[in-house]
Design an enzyme around this catalytic site. Sequence first.
Site, PDB file in Angstrom:
ATOM      1  N   SER A 135      29.032  39.084  36.538  1.00 29.72           N
ATOM      2  CA  SER A 135      27.961  38.111  36.405  1.00 29.72           C
ATOM      3  C   SER A 135      26.891  38.365  37.462  1.00 29.72           C
ATOM      4  O   SER A 135      27.180  38.916  38.528  1.00 29.72           O
ATOM      5  CB  SER A 135      28.528  36.691  36.555  1.00 29.72           C
ATOM      6  OG  SER A 135      27.552  35.710  36.288  1.00 29.72           O
ATOM      7  N   ASN A 136      25.656  37.945  37.131  1.00 30.94           N
ATOM      8  CA  ASN A 136      24.536  38.051  38.072  1.00 30.94           C
ATOM      9  C   ASN A 136      24.398  39.482  38.574  1.00 30.94           C
ATOM     10  O   ASN A 136      24.502  39.765  39.767  1.00 30.94           O
ATOM     11  CB  ASN A 136      24.738  37.061  39.228  1.00 30.94           C
ATOM     12  CG  ASN A 136      24.865  35.633  38.750  1.00 30.94           C
ATOM     13  OD1 ASN A 136      23.948  35.082  38.160  1.00 30.94           O
ATOM     14  ND2 ASN A 136      26.027  35.033  38.968  1.00 30.94           N
ATOM     15  N   TYR A 190      33.392  26.060  42.223  1.00 35.83           N
ATOM     16  CA  TYR A 190      32.843  24.830  41.647  1.00 35.83           C
ATOM     17  C   TYR A 190      33.553  23.597  42.187  1.00 35.83           C
ATOM     18  O   TYR A 190      34.758  23.508  42.128  1.00 35.83           O
ATOM     19  CB  TYR A 190      32.968  24.832  40.126  1.00 35.83           C
ATOM     20  CG  TYR A 190      32.179  25.881  39.402  1.00 35.83           C
ATOM     21  CD1 TYR A 190      31.052  26.458  39.972  1.00 35.83           C
ATOM     22  CD2 TYR A 190      32.568  26.332  38.142  1.00 35.83           C
ATOM     23  CE1 TYR A 190      30.329  27.433  39.296  1.00 35.83           C
ATOM     24  CE2 TYR A 190      31.850  27.294  37.461  1.00 35.83           C
ATOM     25  CZ  TYR A 190      30.736  27.848  38.045  1.00 35.83           C
ATOM     26  OH  TYR A 190      30.028  28.809  37.373  1.00 35.83           O
ATOM     27  N   ASP A 195      35.132  27.863  30.631  1.00 37.54           N
ATOM     28  CA  ASP A 195      34.674  28.688  31.745  1.00 37.54           C
ATOM     29  C   ASP A 195      34.559  27.863  33.023  1.00 37.54           C
ATOM     30  O   ASP A 195      33.974  26.782  33.026  1.00 37.54           O
ATOM     31  CB  ASP A 195      33.299  29.284  31.389  1.00 37.54           C
ATOM     32  CG  ASP A 195      32.701  30.104  32.509  1.00 37.54           C
ATOM     33  OD1 ASP A 195      32.820  31.333  32.460  1.00 37.54           O
ATOM     34  OD2 ASP A 195      32.097  29.515  33.437  1.00 37.54           O
ATOM     35  N   HIS A 241      31.797  36.937  40.235  1.00 36.70           N
ATOM     36  CA  HIS A 241      30.808  35.883  40.018  1.00 36.70           C
ATOM     37  C   HIS A 241      29.414  36.296  40.493  1.00 36.70           C
ATOM     38  O   HIS A 241      28.411  36.060  39.818  1.00 36.70           O
ATOM     39  CB  HIS A 241      31.270  34.629  40.756  1.00 36.70           C
ATOM     40  CG  HIS A 241      30.591  33.377  40.332  1.00 36.70           C
ATOM     41  ND1 HIS A 241      31.053  32.131  40.697  1.00 36.70           N
ATOM     42  CD2 HIS A 241      29.492  33.143  39.574  1.00 36.70           C
ATOM     43  CE1 HIS A 241      30.273  31.205  40.169  1.00 36.70           C
ATOM     44  NE2 HIS A 241      29.316  31.782  39.500  1.00 36.70           N
ATOM     45  N   MET A 297      31.656  23.742  35.108  1.00 39.37           N
ATOM     46  CA  MET A 297      31.168  23.766  36.480  1.00 39.37           C
ATOM     47  C   MET A 297      31.126  22.383  37.112  1.00 39.37           C
ATOM     48  O   MET A 297      31.530  22.198  38.254  1.00 39.37           O
ATOM     49  CB  MET A 297      29.775  24.394  36.553  1.00 39.37           C
ATOM     50  CG  MET A 297      29.218  24.479  37.970  1.00 39.37           C
ATOM     51  SD  MET A 297      27.587  25.244  38.053  1.00 39.37           S
ATOM     52  CE  MET A 297      26.549  23.912  37.463  1.00 39.37           C
TER      53      MET A 297
END
Length: 336
Positions: free
Chosen positions: A175-176, A53, A48, A145, A21
């Site tokens: 994700s999330n 980013y 990853d 994401h 990131m």
Amino acid sequence: MQTIELGRTGQHVSAMALGAMQMGGATDERDSVYMLNRYFEAGGSFVDTANCYEWWRRPGSLGGQSEELLGRWMREGNRREQVFLATKGSAVPIFSPDLWDDQGQPNWELARRTFEGAGADTLRHALDGSLRRLGTDHVDLYYVHVDDRSTPLEETLEALHGLVQAGKVRHLGWSNVRTWRLERIRQLCERNGWTLPVAVQQQHSYLRPGASADTPSIVDFEQLDYLREHPDQTLVAYSPILKGVYDSAAKRDGHWMMENYTGPDADARLAVLADVAAEAGVKPNQLVLAWLLHQESPRVLPLIGPRTRDQFDDALPALDVKLTDDQLHRLNNAGT
């Protein structure tokens, strides 16, 4: 470095992933390359990143710096075939000058309200941009994401399946995301023959979220139970050491990462963690990573995201920590 199977795919990946990131943003190219090289020398392969980013580092940017750096690093060392490469789409905010204030600080509240989402066209264009920056024709793992509840899941899943069918993506992740959404995703994939996501990337650590914590990003008891029952999805744990707060009580005091974790349960777990770390002769941060690596139900794949060389070098010894059954029992059962 040990490997674990990603879901039930037959694909084995390094047991600890390296998050990129901050590479190309807070971490300059020289230090980024150092960490990438050292990670591979240690036997790692799972890297990853994400297309967003780090947009927040520079006014006017919408990300891509991390992917560009990884692309350069892979080309210069002819490393693409040795890398299990993950990236993500859906979290880039829609451009607005209001995304930064007069001092160049990001407006996170606006960004979270205006992320581009997981519409079919958005994901297709986002992936093409990622592939161009990474200098490759496919990624090994592609995540949604930020779970986008304004776009029909059917649209997102069908588009992702198409990307797999086209050979641009090998495996999918999410994700999330709330647990009920994971089950809805599973049902739709089974019903329509679409590709099931095999990785679930969530914030997960040794401390457990308090009763008042309410975020789709942090693993709770229900999600752990769900993943135990569905081993075809692997938990990839981001922020596993919560910005390094375990090594320092002073750092924990008032740190924003502790907002979801304070309370008697956290106090009890921190006390046991300190005792076992002293016995094992390691730092608490290292012990947390080692504890995650020892988890079997569900299996956990910690994703470290160091900003500096020292942070990276401090994480690697966790790979060699062997915990006794008694130590694991005490760590697992600490707290209320």
